[in-house]
Design a protein around this motif. Structure first.
Motif, short mmCIF file in Angstrom:
data_model
loop_
_atom_site.label_atom_id
_atom_site.label_comp_id
_atom_site.label_asym_id
_atom_site.label_seq_id
_atom_site.Cartn_x
_atom_site.Cartn_y
_atom_site.Cartn_z
N SER A 13 77.78 -91.45 67.14
CA SER A 13 78.19 -90.63 66.00
C SER A 13 78.37 -89.18 66.41
O SER A 13 79.31 -88.51 65.96
N PHE A 14 77.48 -88.68 67.27
CA PHE A 14 77.62 -87.30 67.74
C PHE A 14 78.92 -87.13 68.53
O PHE A 14 79.62 -86.13 68.34
N GLU A 15 79.23 -88.07 69.39
CA GLU A 15 80.44 -87.99 70.18
C GLU A 15 81.69 -88.01 69.31
O GLU A 15 82.61 -87.22 69.49
N LYS A 16 81.72 -88.91 68.34
CA LYS A 16 82.90 -89.04 67.46
C LYS A 16 83.09 -87.82 66.57
O LYS A 16 84.21 -87.44 66.26
N SER A 17 81.98 -87.19 66.16
CA SER A 17 82.08 -86.05 65.24
C SER A 17 82.12 -84.71 65.96
O SER A 17 82.36 -83.68 65.34
N GLY A 18 81.85 -84.72 67.26
CA GLY A 18 81.86 -83.47 68.02
C GLY A 18 80.61 -82.64 67.80
O GLY A 18 80.63 -81.42 67.98
N THR A 19 79.52 -83.28 67.40
CA THR A 19 78.26 -82.58 67.17
C THR A 19 77.27 -82.97 68.26
O THR A 19 77.51 -83.90 69.02
N GLY A 20 76.13 -82.26 68.30
CA GLY A 20 75.16 -82.53 69.34
C GLY A 20 73.76 -82.80 68.84
O GLY A 20 72.85 -83.01 69.64
N SER A 21 73.59 -82.78 67.51
CA SER A 21 72.25 -83.04 66.97
C SER A 21 72.38 -83.59 65.55
O SER A 21 73.45 -83.51 64.93
N ARG A 22 71.27 -84.12 65.06
CA ARG A 22 71.29 -84.65 63.68
C ARG A 22 71.58 -83.54 62.68
O ARG A 22 72.31 -83.73 61.71
N GLY A 23 71.00 -82.37 62.92
CA GLY A 23 71.22 -81.23 62.02
C GLY A 23 72.68 -80.83 61.95
O GLY A 23 73.22 -80.57 60.87
N GLU A 24 73.33 -80.75 63.11
CA GLU A 24 74.76 -80.42 63.14
C GLU A 24 75.58 -81.48 62.42
O GLU A 24 76.53 -81.17 61.70
#
Length: 51
Positions: A13-24
């Motif tokens: 999910s982080f990779e697909k959304s371009g985020t690096g943490s749950r908070g992001e």
């Protein structure tokens, strides 16, 4: 479901959304959906249960 399975799903999910943490990820989902909703004086907060 093991902790490793959950971690793998989160990583994906982080990779697909371009985020690096749950908070992001949560911030991106929140601001992408709720903050873009037109409202007057915080009406979306009441409508969605956020107070």
């Amino acid at each position: 479901m093991s902790a490793y399975t959950v971690q793998d799903h989160l990583k994906s999910s982080f990779e697909k959304s371009g985020t690096g943490s749950r908070g992001e990820l949560v911030a991106q989902l929140f601001f992408g959906h709720y903050a873009s909703t037109p409202s007057r004086s915080g009406a979306w907060l009441v409508r969605t249960g956020w107070r």
